[in-house]
Design a protein around this motif. Structure first.
Motif, PDB file in Angstrom:
ATOM      1  N   GLY A   1       0.833  -1.193   0.000  1.00  0.00           N
ATOM      2  CA  GLY A   1       0.000   0.000   0.000  1.00  0.00           C
ATOM      3  C   GLY A   1       0.875   1.252   0.000  1.00  0.00           C
ATOM      4  O   GLY A   1       2.084   1.208  -0.205  1.00  0.00           O
ATOM      5  N   TRP A   2       0.279   2.392   0.263  1.00  0.00           N
ATOM      6  CA  TRP A   2       1.012   3.659   0.300  1.00  0.00           C
ATOM      7  C   TRP A   2       0.351   4.581   1.315  1.00  0.00           C
ATOM      8  O   TRP A   2      -0.822   4.414   1.686  1.00  0.00           O
ATOM      9  N   GLY A   3       1.153   5.575   1.766  1.00  0.00           N
ATOM     10  CA  GLY A   3       0.666   6.576   2.698  1.00  0.00           C
ATOM     11  C   GLY A   3       1.062   7.978   2.235  1.00  0.00           C
ATOM     12  O   GLY A   3       2.120   8.168   1.624  1.00  0.00           O
ATOM     13  N   LEU A   4       0.222   8.957   2.513  1.00  0.00           N
ATOM     14  CA  LEU A   4       0.461  10.343   2.077  1.00  0.00           C
ATOM     15  C   LEU A   4       0.312  11.257   3.297  1.00  0.00           C
ATOM     16  O   LEU A   4      -0.737  11.260   3.946  1.00  0.00           O
ATOM     17  N   ILE A   5       1.398  12.027   3.603  1.00  0.00           N
ATOM     18  CA  ILE A   5       1.388  12.921   4.762  1.00  0.00           C
ATOM     19  C   ILE A   5       1.837  14.316   4.325  1.00  0.00           C
ATOM     20  O   ILE A   5       2.467  14.482   3.267  1.00  0.00           O
ATOM     21  N   ALA A   6       1.534  15.337   5.147  1.00  0.00           N
ATOM     22  CA  ALA A   6       1.984  16.733   4.935  1.00  0.00           C
ATOM     23  C   ALA A   6       2.846  17.140   6.128  1.00  0.00           C
ATOM     24  O   ALA A   6       2.450  16.936   7.282  1.00  0.00           O
ATOM     25  N   CYS A   7       4.032  17.724   5.838  1.00  0.00           N
ATOM     26  CA  CYS A   7       4.980  18.121   6.892  1.00  0.00           C
ATOM     27  C   CYS A   7       5.455  19.554   6.644  1.00  0.00           C
ATOM     28  O   CYS A   7       5.497  20.039   5.501  1.00  0.00           O
ATOM     29  N   LYS A   8       5.835  20.173   7.736  1.00  0.00           N
ATOM     30  CA  LYS A   8       6.380  21.540   7.682  1.00  0.00           C
ATOM     31  C   LYS A   8       7.902  21.467   7.672  1.00  0.00           C
ATOM     32  O   LYS A   8       8.504  20.779   8.494  1.00  0.00           O
ATOM     33  N   THR A   9       8.542  22.162   6.724  1.00  0.00           N
ATOM     34  CA  THR A   9      10.001  22.116   6.610  1.00  0.00           C
ATOM     35  C   THR A   9      10.654  22.903   7.740  1.00  0.00           C
ATOM     36  O   THR A   9      10.121  23.902   8.226  1.00  0.00           O
ATOM     37  N   ALA A  10      11.863  22.446   8.144  1.00  0.00           N
ATOM     38  CA  ALA A  10      12.625  23.059   9.240  1.00  0.00           C
ATOM     39  C   ALA A  10      14.091  23.135   8.823  1.00  0.00           C
ATOM     40  O   ALA A  10      14.489  22.536   7.812  1.00  0.00           O
ATOM     41  N   PRO A  11      14.938  23.907   9.567  1.00  0.00           N
ATOM     42  CA  PRO A  11      16.364  23.963   9.221  1.00  0.00           C
ATOM     43  C   PRO A  11      17.008  22.582   9.223  1.00  0.00           C
ATOM     44  O   PRO A  11      16.510  21.637   9.836  1.00  0.00           O
ATOM     45  N   GLU A  12      18.151  22.514   8.505  1.00  0.00           N
ATOM     46  CA  GLU A  12      18.930  21.280   8.372  1.00  0.00           C
ATOM     47  C   GLU A  12      18.121  20.183   7.674  1.00  0.00           C
ATOM     48  O   GLU A  12      18.278  18.991   7.961  1.00  0.00           O
ATOM     49  N   PHE A  13      17.214  20.585   6.740  1.00  0.00           N
ATOM     50  CA  PHE A  13      16.465  19.676   5.881  1.00  0.00           C
ATOM     51  C   PHE A  13      15.574  18.720   6.661  1.00  0.00           C
ATOM     52  O   PHE A  13      15.266  17.622   6.206  1.00  0.00           O
ATOM     53  N   ARG A  14      15.115  19.131   7.844  1.00  0.00           N
ATOM     54  CA  ARG A  14      14.242  18.282   8.642  1.00  0.00           C
ATOM     55  C   ARG A  14      12.788  18.706   8.421  1.00  0.00           C
ATOM     56  O   ARG A  14      12.495  19.773   7.860  1.00  0.00           O
ATOM     57  N   VAL A  15      11.859  17.842   8.894  1.00  0.00           N
ATOM     58  CA  VAL A  15      10.436  18.140   8.805  1.00  0.00           C
ATOM     59  C   VAL A  15       9.811  17.969  10.185  1.00  0.00           C
ATOM     60  O   VAL A  15      10.246  17.129  10.982  1.00  0.00           O
ATOM     61  N   VAL A  16       8.770  18.791  10.464  1.00  0.00           N
ATOM     62  CA  VAL A  16       8.094  18.766  11.761  1.00  0.00           C
ATOM     63  C   VAL A  16       6.597  18.910  11.534  1.00  0.00           C
ATOM     64  O   VAL A  16       6.147  19.249  10.430  1.00  0.00           O
ATOM     65  N   ASP A  17       5.810  18.677  12.588  1.00  0.00           N
ATOM     66  CA  ASP A  17       4.363  18.895  12.593  1.00  0.00           C
ATOM     67  C   ASP A  17       3.665  18.131  11.464  1.00  0.00           C
ATOM     68  O   ASP A  17       2.791  18.652  10.747  1.00  0.00           O
ATOM     69  N   CYS A  18       4.051  16.866  11.226  1.00  0.00           N
ATOM     70  CA  CYS A  18       3.470  16.072  10.148  1.00  0.00           C
ATOM     71  C   CYS A  18       2.045  15.635  10.513  1.00  0.00           C
ATOM     72  O   CYS A  18       1.752  15.312  11.669  1.00  0.00           O
ATOM     73  N   VAL A  19       1.177  15.617   9.482  1.00  0.00           N
ATOM     74  CA  VAL A  19      -0.223  15.205   9.654  1.00  0.00           C
ATOM     75  C   VAL A  19      -0.580  14.251   8.506  1.00  0.00           C
ATOM     76  O   VAL A  19      -0.052  14.379   7.386  1.00  0.00           O
ATOM     77  N   PRO A  20      -1.447  13.269   8.737  1.00  0.00           N
ATOM     78  CA  PRO A  20      -1.826  12.345   7.649  1.00  0.00           C
ATOM     79  C   PRO A  20      -2.805  12.995   6.673  1.00  0.00           C
ATOM     80  O   PRO A  20      -3.616  13.852   7.042  1.00  0.00           O
ATOM     81  N   ILE A  21      -2.693  12.591   5.392  1.00  0.00           N
ATOM     82  CA  ILE A  21      -3.612  13.089   4.356  1.00  0.00           C
ATOM     83  C   ILE A  21      -4.498  11.935   3.839  1.00  0.00           C
ATOM     84  O   ILE A  21      -5.720  12.024   3.842  1.00  0.00           O
ATOM     85  N   ALA A  22      -3.839  10.858   3.381  1.00  0.00           N
ATOM     86  CA  ALA A  22      -4.595   9.703   2.862  1.00  0.00           C
ATOM     87  C   ALA A  22      -3.695   8.468   2.922  1.00  0.00           C
ATOM     88  O   ALA A  22      -2.456   8.584   3.016  1.00  0.00           O
ATOM     89  N   GLU A  23      -4.338   7.264   2.850  1.00  0.00           N
ATOM     90  CA  GLU A  23      -3.608   6.009   2.827  1.00  0.00           C
ATOM     91  C   GLU A  23      -4.403   4.969   2.039  1.00  0.00           C
ATOM     92  O   GLU A  23      -5.626   5.083   1.877  1.00  0.00           O
ATOM     93  N   TYR A  24      -3.649   3.977   1.553  1.00  0.00           N
ATOM     94  CA  TYR A  24      -4.300   2.868   0.835  1.00  0.00           C
ATOM     95  C   TYR A  24      -3.570   1.583   1.220  1.00  0.00           C
ATOM     96  O   TYR A  24      -2.315   1.555   1.203  1.00  0.00           O
ATOM     97  N   PRO A  25      -4.330   0.573   1.510  1.00  0.00           N
ATOM     98  CA  PRO A  25      -5.791   0.539   1.679  1.00  0.00           C
ATOM     99  C   PRO A  25      -6.231   1.191   2.979  1.00  0.00           C
ATOM    100  O   PRO A  25      -5.409   1.391   3.875  1.00  0.00           O
ATOM    101  N   GLN A  26      -7.462   1.537   3.041  1.00  0.00           N
ATOM    102  CA  GLN A  26      -7.995   2.173   4.243  1.00  0.00           C
ATOM    103  C   GLN A  26      -7.884   1.205   5.427  1.00  0.00           C
ATOM    104  O   GLN A  26      -8.161   0.012   5.299  1.00  0.00           O
ATOM    105  N   GLY A  27      -7.428   1.740   6.560  1.00  0.00           N
ATOM    106  CA  GLY A  27      -7.269   0.950   7.757  1.00  0.00           C
ATOM    107  C   GLY A  27      -6.027   0.086   7.769  1.00  0.00           C
ATOM    108  O   GLY A  27      -5.877  -0.779   8.637  1.00  0.00           O
ATOM    109  N   SER A  28      -5.080   0.341   6.811  1.00  0.00           N
ATOM    110  CA  SER A  28      -3.849  -0.462   6.761  1.00  0.00           C
ATOM    111  C   SER A  28      -2.790   0.042   7.746  1.00  0.00           C
ATOM    112  O   SER A  28      -1.711  -0.534   7.828  1.00  0.00           O
TER     113      SER A  28
END
Length: 261
Positions: A194-221
């Motif tokens: 399956g696959w997962g799709l998330i949104a993250c906020k960029t931070a210094p040193e190429f890091r990401v923070v405050d990630c939230v889920p958007i969608a996934e397949y299959p549902q409930g996986s």
């Protein structure tokens, strides 16, 4: 026979025999001795007085007022002459002041003599000046597409949606893509493939923070839960806008999981 009394047995002398009487006698005797010595000193001083000087006769010489007083002028000049050497002796010798030697000034340099200009009957040929380079023509006005703000050959990041806070959501570009060893422990808890799709906020040193889920397949996986747990390892480049990195902007990240439990 009538009894004769001696002077020592006289009743008036009875007080003098006591201790007090003896002291009184001694005091009177001392006063008498001092009085006698004082009289002797006064007597000697009276004999030492000098005899009075005999009376002197005063002689007055009357002269006519019309006669010149030459003697008086000579008498006035003689004391002045006598006082002159005395004053010269009393006057201290003044120290001699040494005159400073005059400073010799350096002679001013003589200005160079200009050579006379000799006029010639003929004219010299004029010096040839190098040709001036041709000035480039002003560029003509050129019309083209609207500037999108890209600089240094880097295109602006693609907008793929809207972030949770309403800002633009850009497509993520990996700075370092995670390998299987970093994701295997987290994705093993999900049901794949399956696959997962998330949104993250960029931070210094190429890091990401405050990630939230958007969608996934299959549902409930549970794909998004596994991806969010592994997001601290992600290294993502910030979005580019006008050639400048936009740190703090939101990016969309997709993780594919091909093997299942």
């Amino acid at each position: 026979m009538p009894r004769t009394e001696s002077l020592a047995d006289h009743p008036l002398l009875e007080p003098l025999r006591s201790e007090r009487g003896r002291r009184l006698i001694g005091l009177v005797a001392a006063l008498l001795i001092e009085a006698i010595l004082l009289i002797l000193l006064l007597t000697l001083n009276g004999y030492n007085k000098p005899a009075a000087a005999p009376e002197s006769l005063t002689v007055v010489d009357m002269k006519a007022a019309s006669e010149p007083s030459e003697d008086r002028e000579q008498a006035e000049q003689e004391p002045s002459k006598a006082e002159t050497p005395a004053e010269q002796r009393a006057a201290p010798s003044e120290p001699r002041m040494e005159r400073p030697e005059p400073v010799q000034r350096e002679a001013a340099p003589t200005p160079p003599v200009r050579e006379p200009i000799i006029t010639t009957p003929f004219q010299l040929p004029a010096s040839r000046q190098p040709p001036r380079p041709a000035q480039p023509e002003a560029p003509k006005q050129v019309y083209g597409p609207v500037d999108t703000g890209a600089r240094s050959g880097v295109k602006d990041s693609e907008v793929v949606g809207t972030a949770p806070n309403g800002q633009p959501l850009y497509a993520a570009r990996w700075y370092r893509e995670p390998d299987e060893s970093e994701l295997a422990g987290y994705l093993s808890t999900a049901s794949g493939p399956g696959w997962g799709l998330i949104a993250c906020k960029t931070a210094p040193e190429f890091r990401v923070v405050d990630c939230v889920p958007i969608a996934e397949y299959p549902q409930g996986s549970m794909m998004n839960r596994a991806i969010l747990a592994a997001a601290w390892q992600f290294r993502v480049r910030p979005p580019m806008l006008g050639g400048q990195p936009q740190i703090g902007s939101w990016v969309r990240i997709r993780i594919d999981y091909t093997s299942g439990r």
